[in-house]
Design an enzyme around this catalytic site. Structure first.
Site, PDB file in Angstrom:
ATOM      1  N   THR A  26       0.865  -1.177   0.000  1.00 39.72           N
ATOM      2  CA  THR A  26       0.000   0.000   0.000  1.00 39.72           C
ATOM      3  C   THR A  26       0.901   1.225   0.000  1.00 39.72           C
ATOM      4  O   THR A  26       1.588   1.505   0.990  1.00 39.72           O
ATOM      5  CB  THR A  26      -0.916   0.012   1.230  1.00 39.72           C
TER       6      THR A  26
ATOM      7  N   LYS B  46      -0.532   5.310   8.754  1.00 46.43           N
ATOM      8  CA  LYS B  46       0.175   5.627   7.504  1.00 46.43           C
ATOM      9  C   LYS B  46      -0.780   5.659   6.329  1.00 46.43           C
ATOM     10  O   LYS B  46      -0.737   6.580   5.493  1.00 46.43           O
ATOM     11  CB  LYS B  46       1.286   4.600   7.273  1.00 46.43           C
TER      12      LYS B  46
ATOM     13  N   LYS C 280      -7.016   1.151  -3.128  1.00 45.78           N
ATOM     14  CA  LYS C 280      -6.662   0.487  -1.864  1.00 45.78           C
ATOM     15  C   LYS C 280      -6.683   1.468  -0.707  1.00 45.78           C
ATOM     16  O   LYS C 280      -7.192   1.162   0.392  1.00 45.78           O
ATOM     17  CB  LYS C 280      -5.277  -0.152  -1.991  1.00 45.78           C
TER      18      LYS C 280
END
Length: 284
Positions: free
Chosen positions: A88, A232, A164
């Site tokens: 990701t 994150k 995503k």
């Protein structure tokens, strides 16, 4: 196929096992070493790129930049290799990677995944894939070995990474919404198990609600997807949203709440620790 893997965390380890079980020759480089039955461990990322396809599962932009770009690994890759990035990463960095791959003459497929390590172990990940259709077709057997379905999202790799990030944003919002709902029902002596049985049986029956309602009911936030990684991903969503004409208020709120949960000591707990933070704060 001969498949290289870069990175060997819990997700990549499960993927490697399934790729071996599907009959592939798998070799892996991991900066901290390790071993997986049936997998050849190699001494450098460049060795991993001497394969038909390479699957990268590193934690973030900085890790990929350090391992692949600063070492000029793409220029050393086997001709014809397809690089599949399942990490990701930010949309901006995905755009940068696309240019690096174009210059190196290497096919780049974005294929981030939906699923926790237990889902990866079963080979039941949902894969969000984007890239050149011919490259996607070549690596489809690889994707079939690690996932139950590949969702093709066009020929622009950054689009899959945007999808995503958006998915993880929605999961975080679901976790926070459950926590806030339980704050109300707890205060009025409704058992959490009863409330979540109602919720799952009527309005919200998807896997995310099933998984995280169970965690919130039990109050056990053991490491699964670590909260610092969830933070994150929410930061990446905030960065991607900077180009929009108007702010995304729910994203800003959940990002702030996850940050507080991490700062309160939850960095290494499952990212649903945000729910615990919200519930503790609601009780004063």
């Amino acid at each position: 196929m001969e498949i290289g893997i870069i990175g060997l965390g819990a997700m990549a380890r499960a993927m490697a096992i399934n790729l071996v079980a599907a009959g592939n020759q798998v070799k892996c480089w991991n900066r901290s070493g390790g071993d997986v039955p049936g997998v050849q461990m190699v001494d450098s990322p460049a060795e991993a790129f001497q394969a038909d396809a390479v699957l990268t599962m590193l934690s973030d932009d900085a890790a990929i930049r350090s391992v692949l770009l600063e070492g000029n690994i793409l220029a050393q890759a086997k001709p014809g290799v397809v690089h599949v990035v399942s990490s990701t990463i930010s949309v901006a960095f995905s755009q940068e990677l696309a240019e690096h791959h174009r210059q190196a003459g290497i096919a780049y497929v974005a294929a981030p995944v939906l699923g926790r390590p237990d889902v990866a172990a079963k080979g039941e990940l949902n894969i969000l894939a984007a890239g050149d259709p011919a490259a996607l077709q070549r690596v489809q057997p690889l994707l079939d070995a690690i996932g139950k379905r590949t969702w093709q999202l066009g020929d622009n790799p950054p689009g899959a990474h945007a999808a995503k990030i958006a998915c993880n944003m929605m999961i975080a919002m679901a976790i926070e919404s459950m926590a806030e709902a339980v704050a109300l029902t707890d205060a009025n002596n409704v058992p959490r198990s009863d409330f979540f049985e109602l919720m799952l049986g009527t309005l919200f029956g998807s896997r995310s609600y099933q998984v995280y309602s169970a965690i919130i009911t039990e109050g056990k936030y053991q490491p699964g997807f670590r909260a610092e990684l969830g933070l994150k991903d929410l930061r990446l969503a905030c960065e991607a949203a900077q180009n929009l004409a108007a702010p995304l208020p729910a994203l800003a709120a959940v990002h702030g709440q996850m940050r507080k949960a991490v700062e309160a000591g939850g960095a290494d707990r499952d990212w649903s620790i945000m729910a615990d933070y919200t519930l503790r704060e609601s009780r004063g």
